[in-house]
Design a protein around this motif. Structure first.
Motif, PDB file in Angstrom:
ATOM      1  N   HIS A  19       0.984  -1.259   0.032  1.00 38.96           N
ATOM      2  CA  HIS A  19       0.052   0.031  -0.048  1.00 38.96           C
ATOM      3  C   HIS A  19       0.902   1.252  -0.105  1.00 38.96           C
ATOM      4  N   HIS A  20       2.060   1.159  -0.612  1.00 41.53           N
ATOM      5  CA  HIS A  20       2.788   2.520  -0.807  1.00 41.53           C
ATOM      6  C   HIS A  20       2.391   3.197  -1.766  1.00 41.53           C
ATOM      7  N   GLY A  21       2.682   4.663  -1.663  1.00 36.42           N
ATOM      8  CA  GLY A  21       2.265   5.731  -2.392  1.00 36.42           C
ATOM      9  C   GLY A  21       1.739   6.911  -1.646  1.00 36.42           C
ATOM     10  N   VAL A  22       1.701   8.018  -2.596  1.00 32.68           N
ATOM     11  CA  VAL A  22       1.416   9.543  -1.940  1.00 32.68           C
ATOM     12  C   VAL A  22      -0.202   9.505  -2.240  1.00 32.68           C
ATOM     13  N   PRO A  73       3.242   1.491   5.292  1.00 34.54           N
ATOM     14  CA  PRO A  73       3.429   2.015   4.001  1.00 34.54           C
ATOM     15  C   PRO A  73       4.177   3.386   3.888  1.00 34.54           C
ATOM     16  N   VAL A  74       4.902   3.610   3.050  1.00 32.81           N
ATOM     17  CA  VAL A  74       5.591   5.160   2.851  1.00 32.81           C
ATOM     18  C   VAL A  74       5.026   5.524   1.514  1.00 32.81           C
ATOM     19  N   ASP A  75       5.257   6.863   1.440  1.00 36.60           N
ATOM     20  CA  ASP A  75       4.715   7.707   0.270  1.00 36.60           C
ATOM     21  C   ASP A  75       5.645   7.504  -0.879  1.00 36.60           C
ATOM     22  N   LEU A  76       6.956   7.492  -0.635  1.00 38.87           N
ATOM     23  CA  LEU A  76       7.742   7.243  -1.821  1.00 38.87           C
ATOM     24  C   LEU A  76       8.773   5.817  -1.893  1.00 38.87           C
ATOM     25  N   LEU A  77       8.812   5.674  -3.361  1.00 39.40           N
ATOM     26  CA  LEU A  77       9.638   4.337  -3.689  1.00 39.40           C
ATOM     27  C   LEU A  77      11.021   4.589  -2.962  1.00 39.40           C
ATOM     28  N   GLU A  78      11.402   5.944  -2.927  1.00 39.49           N
ATOM     29  CA  GLU A  78      13.048   5.897  -2.619  1.00 39.49           C
ATOM     30  C   GLU A  78      13.036   5.699  -1.113  1.00 39.49           C
ATOM     31  N   LYS A 103       7.262  -0.693  -9.475  1.00 44.11           N
ATOM     32  CA  LYS A 103       5.633  -0.242  -9.399  1.00 44.11           C
ATOM     33  C   LYS A 103       4.957  -0.306 -10.583  1.00 44.11           C
ATOM     34  N   PRO A 104       4.559  -1.542 -11.131  1.00 43.23           N
ATOM     35  CA  PRO A 104       4.259  -1.561 -12.651  1.00 43.23           C
ATOM     36  C   PRO A 104       2.864  -1.235 -12.809  1.00 43.23           C
ATOM     37  N   GLN A 105       2.070  -1.168 -11.515  1.00 43.62           N
ATOM     38  CA  GLN A 105       0.942  -0.391 -11.638  1.00 43.62           C
ATOM     39  C   GLN A 105       0.594   0.671 -11.432  1.00 43.62           C
ATOM     40  N   ALA A 106       1.373   1.685 -11.524  1.00 46.97           N
ATOM     41  CA  ALA A 106       1.192   2.866 -11.094  1.00 46.97           C
ATOM     42  C   ALA A 106       0.489   3.577 -12.181  1.00 46.97           C
TER      43      ALA A 106
END
Length: 125
Positions: A19-22, A73-78, A103-106
């Motif tokens: 569930h990572h993402g902004v 979860p975090v906001d950033l892939l970094e 993140k192939p489904q971004a």
């Protein structure tokens, strides 16, 4: 004399729903993430004695990486990449690591195959 090329152990395509993402929808629904980890270490001692204890147990490492991937979860892939690198470098035998997070489904609003963030981290002396 060229430098000795380091030995490598790679775990590629480690996959989890996370569930990572902004964006709120990413946090709520989650999506597929994949991780590639390439470790640099000296495998000669393990090879000489044919002993697992003298190298990285990649099954155990994969479980720890999966735990980070499915963890908080975090906001950033970094940020996620750094946490994964930290897990690898925590092993005393690992000298350096290359991590790629996929993140192939971004949702980019245009057709694409994959989005990746790749980092390299070395153990500080």
């Amino acid at each position: 004399m060229g430098e000795h090329t380091p030995d490598r152990i790679a775990v590629r395509g480690l996959t989890a729903h996370a569930h990572h993402g902004v964006h709120a929808v990413e946090r709520e629904q989650g999506q597929t993430f994949r991780v590639d980890a390439v470790l640099e270490l000296d495998t000669a001692p393990a090879a000489a004695g044919d002993e697992l204890a003298r190298t990285v147990d990649y099954a155990e490492l994969a479980q720890r990486l999966h735990g980070v991937l499915t963890g908080d979860p975090v906001d950033l892939l970094e940020t996620l990449a750094q946490r994964l690198a930290d897990v690898c470098l925590a092993d005393p035998l690992v000298d350096a690591v290359d991590i790629t997070v996929h993140k192939p489904q971004a949702d980019l609003g245009v057709p694409f195959d994959d989005v990746t963030v790749s980092i390299r981290r070395e153990k500080r002396a």
